[in-house]
Design an enzyme around this catalytic site. Structure first.
Site, PDB file in Angstrom:
ATOM      1  N   LYS A 124      39.090-120.638  29.206  1.00  0.00           N
ATOM      2  CA  LYS A 124      38.748-120.047  30.505  1.00  0.00           C
ATOM      3  C   LYS A 124      38.118-121.043  31.478  1.00  0.00           C
ATOM      4  CE  LYS A 124      40.708-116.725  29.331  1.00  0.00           C
ATOM      5  NZ  LYS A 124      41.993-116.552  30.003  1.00  0.00           N
ATOM      6  N   SER A 125      38.516-122.313  31.309  1.00  0.00           N
ATOM      7  CA  SER A 125      37.958-123.364  32.160  1.00  0.00           C
ATOM      8  C   SER A 125      38.987-123.954  33.123  1.00  0.00           C
ATOM      9  CB  SER A 125      37.410-124.500  31.278  1.00  0.00           C
ATOM     10  OG  SER A 125      36.390-124.014  30.460  1.00  0.00           O
ATOM     11  N   GLY A 126      40.178-123.356  33.184  1.00  0.00           N
ATOM     12  CA  GLY A 126      41.206-123.896  34.085  1.00  0.00           C
ATOM     13  C   GLY A 126      42.377-124.519  33.338  1.00  0.00           C
ATOM     14  N   THR A 127      42.548-124.142  32.077  1.00  0.00           N
ATOM     15  CA  THR A 127      43.623-124.688  31.237  1.00  0.00           C
ATOM     16  C   THR A 127      45.009-124.457  31.860  1.00  0.00           C
ATOM     17  OG1 THR A 127      42.281-123.703  29.478  1.00  0.00           O
ATOM     18  CG2 THR A 127      44.335-124.778  28.814  1.00  0.00           C
ATOM     19  N   THR A 128      45.263-123.222  32.255  1.00  0.00           N
ATOM     20  CA  THR A 128      46.584-122.852  32.781  1.00  0.00           C
ATOM     21  C   THR A 128      46.908-123.699  34.006  1.00  0.00           C
ATOM     22  OG1 THR A 128      45.955-120.603  32.125  1.00  0.00           O
ATOM     23  CG2 THR A 128      47.973-120.831  33.407  1.00  0.00           C
ATOM     24  N   HIS A 143      42.467-126.227  22.587  1.00  0.00           N
ATOM     25  CA  HIS A 143      41.065-125.849  22.806  1.00  0.00           C
ATOM     26  C   HIS A 143      40.194-126.467  21.706  1.00  0.00           C
ATOM     27  CE1 HIS A 143      41.911-123.115  26.008  1.00  0.00           C
ATOM     28  NE2 HIS A 143      42.361-122.114  25.285  1.00  0.00           N
ATOM     29  N   ARG A 167      34.241-126.207  32.965  1.00  0.00           N
ATOM     30  CA  ARG A 167      33.919-125.346  34.112  1.00  0.00           C
ATOM     31  C   ARG A 167      32.484-124.890  34.002  1.00  0.00           C
ATOM     32  NH1 ARG A 167      37.178-119.627  35.214  1.00  0.00           N
ATOM     33  NH2 ARG A 167      36.666-119.430  37.434  1.00  0.00           N
ATOM     34  N   TYR A 170      36.539-127.994  36.709  1.00  0.00           N
ATOM     35  CA  TYR A 170      37.289-126.994  37.490  1.00  0.00           C
ATOM     36  C   TYR A 170      36.765-126.933  38.919  1.00  0.00           C
ATOM     37  CZ  TYR A 170      39.082-122.271  38.649  1.00  0.00           C
ATOM     38  OH  TYR A 170      39.698-121.183  39.238  1.00  0.00           O
ATOM     39  N   ARG A 206      43.209-114.136  37.396  1.00  0.00           N
ATOM     40  CA  ARG A 206      42.309-113.053  37.805  1.00  0.00           C
ATOM     41  C   ARG A 206      41.849-113.297  39.236  1.00  0.00           C
ATOM     42  NH1 ARG A 206      36.720-111.477  37.182  1.00  0.00           N
ATOM     43  NH2 ARG A 206      36.255-113.679  36.884  1.00  0.00           N
TER      44      ARG A 206
HETATM   45  N1  LIG Z   1      46.486-121.956  39.381  1.00  0.00           N
HETATM   46  C1  LIG Z   1      45.194-121.680  39.232  1.00  0.00           C
HETATM   47  N2  LIG Z   1      44.268-122.199  40.056  1.00  0.00           N
HETATM   48  C2  LIG Z   1      42.951-121.909  39.902  1.00  0.00           C
HETATM   49  N3  LIG Z   1      42.470-121.093  38.933  1.00  0.00           N
HETATM   50  C3  LIG Z   1      43.359-120.568  38.067  1.00  0.00           C
HETATM   51  C4  LIG Z   1      44.749-120.831  38.167  1.00  0.00           C
HETATM   52  N4  LIG Z   1      45.372-120.171  37.164  1.00  0.00           N
HETATM   53  C5  LIG Z   1      44.432-119.505  36.483  1.00  0.00           C
HETATM   54  N5  LIG Z   1      43.219-119.734  37.025  1.00  0.00           N
HETATM   55  C6  LIG Z   1      41.929-119.186  36.598  1.00  0.00           C
HETATM   56  O1  LIG Z   1      41.496-119.867  35.410  1.00  0.00           O
HETATM   57  C7  LIG Z   1      40.809-118.945  34.544  1.00  0.00           C
HETATM   58  C8  LIG Z   1      41.555-118.834  33.231  1.00  0.00           C
HETATM   59  O2  LIG Z   1      41.214-119.997  32.501  1.00  0.00           O
HETATM   60  P1  LIG Z   1      42.221-120.707  31.499  1.00  0.00           P
HETATM   61  O3  LIG Z   1      43.499-120.953  32.187  1.00  0.00           O
HETATM   62  O4  LIG Z   1      41.475-121.847  30.930  1.00  0.00           O
HETATM   63  O5  LIG Z   1      42.434-119.572  30.394  1.00  0.00           O
HETATM   64  S1  LIG Z   1      42.956-119.859  28.914  1.00  0.00           S
HETATM   65  O6  LIG Z   1      41.830-120.506  28.177  1.00  0.00           O
HETATM   66  O7  LIG Z   1      44.149-120.691  28.969  1.00  0.00           O
HETATM   67  O8  LIG Z   1      43.240-118.498  28.380  1.00  0.00           O
HETATM   68  C9  LIG Z   1      40.787-117.612  35.280  1.00  0.00           C
HETATM   69  O9  LIG Z   1      39.578-117.609  36.016  1.00  0.00           O
HETATM   70  P2  LIG Z   1      38.875-116.266  36.519  1.00  0.00           P
HETATM   71  O10 LIG Z   1      39.693-115.781  37.691  1.00  0.00           O
HETATM   72  O11 LIG Z   1      37.479-116.666  36.954  1.00  0.00           O
HETATM   73  O12 LIG Z   1      38.855-115.304  35.382  1.00  0.00           O
HETATM   74  C10 LIG Z   1      42.020-117.729  36.160  1.00  0.00           C
HETATM   75  O13 LIG Z   1      42.036-116.851  37.246  1.00  0.00           O
END
Ligand SMILES: Nc1ncnc2c1ncn2[C@@H]1O[C@H](COP(=O)(O)OS(=O)(=O)O)[C@@H](OP(=O)(O)O)[C@H]1O
Length: 317
Positions: free
Chosen positions: A66-70, A133, A155, A221, A287
């Protein structure tokens, strides 16, 4: 429970000897090599450590959940493959989720038939890009010893916590127990969360980025959000594929940023439905994508705990 998750006898024995806690996204967490490994990932992590062979050209996107992986997976994939795919049309990110294009090493090796997985991995187009992770000390030796590169993202832990709690509540299957935000926060602070403790996770990659700056790039992040152009350039330089002047003037950096932006990715059909890995619904990955969202959660909590005389009963924060 362990056998239900397809463990071999020797893994089951190892697993039963480890300290165990109830999990959030998985039924249990096991304290494996100083980190809390979700029961859903145990077999995949052990197999990965035993079998994965890194290539010098590999790139690993590492993160605490949940630190910006995607986002970082999407950016890294686009930066590395910008000659193969134009960002404006026919780009794989328009039809596939970043986790499908950049698979998690911690999950690839889940299940049986290791040989099949190994032959799939050795046939992947290079440079291969993977996610993980797993904390730095528990990565496979071949990653540490090869010349492959690691891009790490962390993050603000308050935001990562609220993001995790919301995600696991949305994802929760009936077999998992509910956690209040207070219970979850207490566990998070004690480090009892998948791949935690958080601080050790960040510290492991931070120290490695200082000791071997050509091997590990440490990103945040919050900083990435504030100056994405600067960091996209930085990642490209680190991966030895800096943007040429012509690419800069043709707006290649901007198109990569737009393609990977939160708004663009959230609204793609490919990310609105369907699942990946262990039935994770893709839509829950996107989200709010904001800095400082934890304050909203705190305000909601304060409002909830105000008594009828207007006194705030909140002690959580
Ligand atoms: N493209 C892009 N740009 C900016 N932020 C983004 C993007 N994609 C996903 N998110 C936000 O990243 C949070 C999910 O974290 P991860 O991607 O690390 O999740 S995971 O660990 O892979 O499940 C989650 O944060 P929150 O919105 O605070 O919950 C996502 O909304």
């Amino acid at each position: 429970m362990a056998s239900k998750e397809g463990l071999q006898a020797y893994e089951e024995e190892k697993l039963l000897s480890l300290p165990k806690e109830r999990g959030w996204g998985s039924r249990h967490l096991y304290l494996l090599q100083h980190f809390w490994c979700p029961s859903t990932h145990f077999q995949g992590v052990i197999n990965f450590q035993n079998h994965f062979q890194a290539k010098d050209s590999d790139v690993i996107v590492a993160s605490f959940p949940k630190s910006g992986t995607t986002w970082l997976k999407a950016l890294t994939f686009s930066i590395l493959n910008r000659q193969r795919f134009s960002s404006s049309h026919n780009h794989p990110l328009l039809t596939s989720n970043p986790h499908e294009l950049v698979p998690f090493l911690d999950f690839i090796f889940h299940g049986d038939n290791i040989q099949h997985k190994l032959s799939y991995l050795s046939n992947m187009t290079e440079p291969r890009v993977f996610g993980t992770h797993i904390p730095f000390p528990s990565l496979s030796n071949s990653i540490k010893e090869s010349n492959c590169k690691i891009v790490y993202i962390c993050r603000n832990p308050f935001d990562a916590f609220v993001s995790s709690w919301t995600f696991f509540n949305e994802m929760k299957s009936e077999s998992l127990h509910e956690l209040t935000i207070e219970e979850a926060l207490e566990k998070y602070c004690k480090g009892i969360v998948g791949f935690g403790p958080t601080w050790e996770h960040m510290l492991g990659y931070w120290e490695e980025s200082i000791a071997t700056p050509n091997k590990v790039l440490f990103l945040k992040y919050d900083e990435l959000k504030e100056d994405v152009i600067f960091y996209v350039r930085r990642v490209a330089e680190f991966l030895d594929c800096p943007f040429a002047e012509e690419e800069e003037s043709n707006g290649v950096i901007e198109s990569i940023i737009n393609l990977c932006s939160f708004e663009k990715m959230k609204n793609l059909e490919a990310n609105k439905s369907g699942t990946f890995d262990r039935n994770i619904e893709k839509k829950y990955l996107f989200r709010k994508g904001e800095i400082g969202d934890w304050r909203v959660a705190v305000r909601m909590k304060i409002a909830e705990s105000d008594d009828e005389n207007g006194n705030c009963g909140l002690r959580l924060v």
